[in-house]
Motif scaffolding. Structure first.
Motif, mmCIF file in Angstrom:
data_model
loop_
_atom_site.group_PDB
_atom_site.id
_atom_site.type_symbol
_atom_site.label_atom_id
_atom_site.label_comp_id
_atom_site.label_asym_id
_atom_site.label_seq_id
_atom_site.Cartn_x
_atom_site.Cartn_y
_atom_site.Cartn_z
ATOM 1 N N ASP A 167 3.305 1.224 -11.144
ATOM 2 C CA ASP A 167 3.642 -0.190 -11.051
ATOM 3 C C ASP A 167 3.792 -0.564 -9.576
ATOM 4 O O ASP A 167 4.652 -0.017 -8.881
ATOM 5 C CB ASP A 167 4.950 -0.457 -11.800
ATOM 6 C CG ASP A 167 5.315 -1.931 -11.848
ATOM 7 O OD1 ASP A 167 4.867 -2.693 -10.968
ATOM 8 O OD2 ASP A 167 6.062 -2.323 -12.765
ATOM 9 N N PRO A 168 2.973 -1.479 -9.068
ATOM 10 C CA PRO A 168 3.070 -1.849 -7.657
ATOM 11 C C PRO A 168 4.465 -2.317 -7.252
ATOM 12 O O PRO A 168 4.945 -1.977 -6.162
ATOM 13 C CB PRO A 168 2.049 -2.984 -7.518
ATOM 14 C CG PRO A 168 1.069 -2.753 -8.620
ATOM 15 C CD PRO A 168 1.864 -2.176 -9.755
ATOM 16 N N LEU A 195 -10.639 2.282 -0.726
ATOM 17 C CA LEU A 195 -9.553 1.349 -1.021
ATOM 18 C C LEU A 195 -8.265 1.746 -0.314
ATOM 19 O O LEU A 195 -7.519 0.892 0.172
ATOM 20 C CB LEU A 195 -9.334 1.261 -2.529
ATOM 21 C CG LEU A 195 -10.460 0.568 -3.315
ATOM 22 C CD1 LEU A 195 -10.279 0.795 -4.813
ATOM 23 C CD2 LEU A 195 -10.486 -0.923 -2.997
ATOM 24 N N ALA A 196 -7.973 3.046 -0.263
ATOM 25 C CA ALA A 196 -6.779 3.501 0.448
ATOM 26 C C ALA A 196 -6.884 3.164 1.929
ATOM 27 O O ALA A 196 -5.932 2.661 2.541
ATOM 28 C CB ALA A 196 -6.590 5.006 0.243
ATOM 29 N N GLU A 197 -8.051 3.413 2.508
ATOM 30 C CA GLU A 197 -8.280 3.104 3.921
ATOM 31 C C GLU A 197 -8.129 1.607 4.179
ATOM 32 O O GLU A 197 -7.448 1.190 5.130
ATOM 33 C CB GLU A 197 -9.672 3.585 4.313
ATOM 34 C CG GLU A 197 -10.045 3.374 5.767
ATOM 35 C CD GLU A 197 -11.453 3.877 6.070
ATOM 36 O OE1 GLU A 197 -11.693 4.277 7.213
ATOM 37 O OE2 GLU A 197 -12.317 3.858 5.147
ATOM 38 N N ASP A 198 -8.749 0.790 3.333
ATOM 39 C CA ASP A 198 -8.717 -0.660 3.520
ATOM 40 C C ASP A 198 -7.321 -1.240 3.356
ATOM 41 O O ASP A 198 -7.024 -2.309 3.915
ATOM 42 C CB ASP A 198 -9.656 -1.338 2.522
ATOM 43 C CG ASP A 198 -11.122 -1.093 2.829
ATOM 44 O OD1 ASP A 198 -11.430 -0.590 3.931
ATOM 45 O OD2 ASP A 198 -11.966 -1.390 1.954
ATOM 46 N N ILE A 228 -1.127 -0.875 -5.668
ATOM 47 C CA ILE A 228 -0.026 0.071 -5.501
ATOM 48 C C ILE A 228 0.020 0.567 -4.058
ATOM 49 O O ILE A 228 1.088 0.621 -3.430
ATOM 50 C CB ILE A 228 -0.168 1.252 -6.480
ATOM 51 C CG1 ILE A 228 -0.012 0.769 -7.920
ATOM 52 C CG2 ILE A 228 0.868 2.335 -6.181
ATOM 53 C CD1 ILE A 228 -0.343 1.832 -8.959
ATOM 54 N N VAL A 229 -1.142 0.932 -3.508
ATOM 55 C CA VAL A 229 -1.182 1.390 -2.114
ATOM 56 C C VAL A 229 -0.727 0.279 -1.182
ATOM 57 O O VAL A 229 0.077 0.497 -0.263
ATOM 58 C CB VAL A 229 -2.601 1.862 -1.743
ATOM 59 C CG1 VAL A 229 -2.674 2.228 -0.258
ATOM 60 C CG2 VAL A 229 -3.013 3.056 -2.593
ATOM 61 N N ARG A 230 -1.216 -0.938 -1.425
ATOM 62 C CA ARG A 230 -0.875 -2.069 -0.564
ATOM 63 C C ARG A 230 0.631 -2.323 -0.557
ATOM 64 O O ARG A 230 1.234 -2.541 0.505
ATOM 65 C CB ARG A 230 -1.620 -3.320 -1.036
ATOM 66 C CG ARG A 230 -1.429 -4.539 -0.133
ATOM 67 C CD ARG A 230 -2.160 -5.754 -0.672
ATOM 68 N NE ARG A 230 -3.579 -5.460 -0.886
ATOM 69 C CZ ARG A 230 -4.190 -5.509 -2.053
ATOM 70 N NH1 ARG A 230 -3.515 -5.850 -3.152
ATOM 71 N NH2 ARG A 230 -5.473 -5.234 -2.151
#
Length: 384
Positions: free
Chosen positions: A89-90, A175-178, A139-141
């Motif tokens: 969950d973000p 996506l992780a990099e961005d 989630i990463v963001r």
């Protein structure tokens, strides 16, 4: 946040993850029930690197579950303090990272999208989640956004994909990099492989070609310093993540440090030295958990420490039932301390098992762009 390329034939490199220099470029992978503060300290006594604690569930951290709060213990001299978070969950992930920032609980956050355990994937977590590209990115963001005020780097670990028909690692890396990740790590197996077969290092090389602005770390089948150097030569990755290879052999980090500094790799320890390591591990666990609980926890490590050595079945059984430091000392005294390190102790160790179908939520593969958080997917306990 970039890494210097590996000079041909040397094995020397400089790895930076956010503000942290990791030299040698070696990371201890989080392992449930293994990488507690005692084991991390034992490994750190052999060499430098980045040592990550057991997997912490974001929901359990936010709700301050007692077991989870105990698991985020770090030694006073442990730096950087590295915590791995699991979540689906973000919003909860963002809350957990803000808690880490506000209460100064860690210096580095690693995010787990690689766990292949059925109780995790059946809820859409771990290695199942990168298939949901938009949810993964969100989630990463959220984690990066929450960590940014304190300058805490967020890294992301994942697998090649769910299975051979659902490959996700190149999208996950991009996506992780961005979205602000400081580094990514790839375990060269799919979720369906679990820990069976051989890790596909060529996937690590392809990820390195696609992710160019942050370090790419390789994970899978590193059981010796030579394995680590070979992975870096063959893939061009910026560092290695070591998991099962250090079970029952924390001196692997000594070997890795020597290899990456261009020094001779020491010979494996004789049985007397292994006995000393076992005693040290017991002391650290007793300090952390209390003697009775700590010695029970040590039992799971015994077969790995004694692997390949000519130790009789009765003595091995005794080590598997040890319950006190005095009993351990008695057993260690019965070993032949002059026995050299055996060739049979080399090679793969830890769980391997067999490949199998990945258990997923119903309809999970229907829409990779679905942003919905998996229902009841938040695990409320840590440790995997």
């Amino acid at each position: 946040m970039t890494a210097v390329d590996l000079p041909a034939g040397t094995g020397a490199t400089t790895l930076r993850i956010g503000p942290h220099q990791v030299d040698p470029p070696v990371v201890l992978a989080p392992m449930a029930g293994i990488t507690n503060v005692a084991f991390r300290r034992l490994c750190r006594e052999y060499g430098a690197g980045l040592y990550v604690c057991e997997m912490i569930t974001s929901r359990a951290l936010v709700e301050r579950h007692p077991k989870t709060m105990e698991m985020i213990t770090f030694d006073p001299d442990e730096h950087p303090r590295s915590m791995q978070l699991y979540g689906v969950d973000p919003q909860t992930m963002g809350q957990a990272v803000r808690m880490i920032v506000e209460e100064d609980l860690a210096d580095h956050v690693d995010m787990n999208f690689g766990c292949p355990v059925p109780k995790v994937t059946r809820k859409g977590g771990g290695s199942a989640l990168p298939y949901k590209r938009r949810l993964f990115a969100e989630i990463v963001r959220e984690a990066v956004r929450a960590a940014e005020p304190a300058g805490i780097p967020v890294t992301v670990k994942f697998r090649i994909g769910i299975d051979d028909d659902h490959i996700t690692y190149l999208d996950a890396g991009r996506l992780a990099e961005d979205n602000g990740a400081a580094a990514v790590a790839l375990h060269g197996r799919t979720a369906s492989q679990r820990y069976s077969g051989t890790a596909d290092w060529s996937a690590i090389a392809r990820l390195k070609e696609h992710v160019t602005s942050i370090p790419v770390l390789g994970n899978g089948d590193i059981f010796s310093a030579a394995d680590a150097q070979r992975m870096m030569r063959e893939t061009g990755c910026d560092g290695v993540v070591v998991g099962r290879g250090c079970l029952g052999r924390p001196w692997l980090f000594r070997d890795l440090q020597a290899a990456f500094r261009g020094e001779p790799v020491p010979e494996g320890p004789n049985l007397g030295e292994v006995a000393r390591v076992m005693r040290r591990h017991a002391e650290l666990l007793a300090d952390h958990m209390g003697e009775e609980k700590g010695l029970r926890d040590l039992r799971k490590h015994m077969s790995q420490y004694l692997r390949g050595f000519p130790v009789g079945s009765d003595l091995r059984q005794g080590f598997g039932l040890v319950s006190s430091l005095a009993q351990l000392d008695d057993l260690l005294g019965k070993l032949d301390h002059d026995v050299p390190f055996p060739a049979d102790a080399e090679g793969p160790r830890g769980r391997q098992g067999s490949a199998g179908k990945v258990v997923l939520p119903e309809g999970w593969l229907d829409d990779p762009d679905d942003l919905a958080v998996p229902f009841s997917a938040e695990i409320d306990s840590s440790g995997g």
